[in-house]
Design an enzyme around this catalytic site. Structure first.
Site, short mmCIF file in Angstrom:
data_model
loop_
_atom_site.label_atom_id
_atom_site.label_comp_id
_atom_site.label_asym_id
_atom_site.label_seq_id
_atom_site.Cartn_x
_atom_site.Cartn_y
_atom_site.Cartn_z
N CYS A 1 1.31 -1.67 -0.25
CA CYS A 1 -0.14 -0.15 0.33
C CYS A 1 1.28 1.04 -0.11
O CYS A 1 1.84 1.37 1.11
CB CYS A 1 -0.86 -0.06 1.48
SG CYS A 1 -1.84 1.11 1.01
N CYS B 1 -1.09 4.05 -6.54
CA CYS B 1 -1.86 3.33 -5.05
C CYS B 1 -2.10 1.58 -6.01
O CYS B 1 -2.12 1.34 -7.05
CB CYS B 1 -3.41 3.77 -5.27
SG CYS B 1 -4.26 2.81 -4.78
N1 DGL Z 1 -3.92 0.20 -2.12
C1 DGL Z 1 -3.79 1.96 -1.47
C2 DGL Z 1 -2.42 2.79 -1.50
O1 DGL Z 1 -1.68 1.55 -2.39
C3 DGL Z 1 -5.12 2.38 -0.99
C4 DGL Z 1 -5.16 3.61 -0.24
C5 DGL Z 1 -6.64 3.28 0.33
O2 DGL Z 1 -7.08 2.52 0.83
O3 DGL Z 1 -7.01 5.02 -0.21
O4 DGL Z 1 -2.53 3.28 -1.58
#
Ligand code: DGL
Length: 265
Positions: free
Chosen positions: A76, A186
């Protein structure tokens, strides 16, 4: 005594998006067991305060450590850019993080204009600011907060009209601004590549960090002699604190030993 290299690779994300990283790790390290935690109940992290993101990252790490993980991949960008320093300080285990791949984009751009699509939490972080400052000053970076995209993915609306409209509102202005490289900052966004292609055709190079993270995971496991290369039947456990339907849809690829646990945490 059980040797630590038989332990699993722990992976966490605010939700189902980090499975794009799990996929790359699994392709590069097929003999490794993995445990993936999707904190979908608390998604999106990108709109939360830094302290909340740190607290959730600690909670996720503790969960994975109880299940005997030998390394933790923070799949993440938002959790990495806001919390990985704290995690590395607090726990005596290697952590792999993920950051928007702006360096490769800066090296490849011909128009000297790159776009970064990421969450507010990532774009506002001091780690992102620090990395951006290392980029050649001739290059213009256009930052776009992908507000709403994570929620649509978490709800399984990847191919919906809402998704096309929202993505178009973020991407079309970039085409007009001469952006030729788009960084997906993301881990949910690689699931939108075909949608983005429908909007921009092949006018833009789309860059994500999944493969680089898998390579880094392998390198660190090798460094600490934690590689598990003899295990022919790797097992993959997934834990999610919401309905598992979307997760199931994203990882269904005929893998033999895939187990999903829906539970509250
Ligand atoms: N997959 C997460 C990232 O890479 C999503 C972040 C979120 O939940 O806003 O930032």
């Amino acid at each position: 005594m059980v040797k630590q290299n038989k332990f699993s690779i722990g992976i966490f994300d605010s939700g189902v998006g980090g499975t794009s990283i799990w996929r790359e790790i699994n392709a590069l390290l097929p003999n490794e067991n993995t445990i993936y935690l999707a904190d979908s109940k608390n998604a999106p992290y990108g709109e939360k305060s830094k302290q909340d993101i740190i607290n959730l990252s600690i909670k996720n790490t503790e969960f994975l450590l109880k299940l005997n993980c030998k390394i933790i991949v923070v799949a993440c960008n938002t959790a990495t850019t806001n919390a990985i320093d704290v995690l590395r300080e607090k726990y005596n285990i290697p952590f792999i993080g993920i950051e928007p791949a702006i360096k490769p984009a800066a090296l490849n751009t011909k128009s000297n204009t790159i776009g970064i699509l990421a969450t507010k939490g990532t774009l506002n972080s001091s780690l992102f600011e620090k990395t951006s400052k290392t980029i050649n000053q001739k290059i213009t970076i256009k930052e776009i907060v992908g507000k709403g995209l994570v929620e649509l993915i978490e709800n399984g609306k990847l191919d919906s009209k809402e998704m096309t409209a929202l993505l178009s509102s973020y991407i079309i202005p970039l085409v007009k601004q001469n952006v030729d490289s788009l960084v997906l900052g993301c881990t949910h966004y690689p699931y939108l590549i075909s949608q983005i292609r429908k909007i921009v055709g092949d006018k833009m190079q789309i860059i994500d960090s999944g493969e680089a993270v898998a390579k880094q995971t392998k390198a660190v496991l090798e460094k600490y002699q934690l590689i598990n290369d003899k295990n022919k039947n790797s097992e993959h456990q997934f834990y999610i604190n919401k309905d598992k339907k979307v997760l199931e849809m994203l990882i269904s690829n005929n893998h033999k030993k895939l187990t999903i646990y829906e539970m509250d945490f």
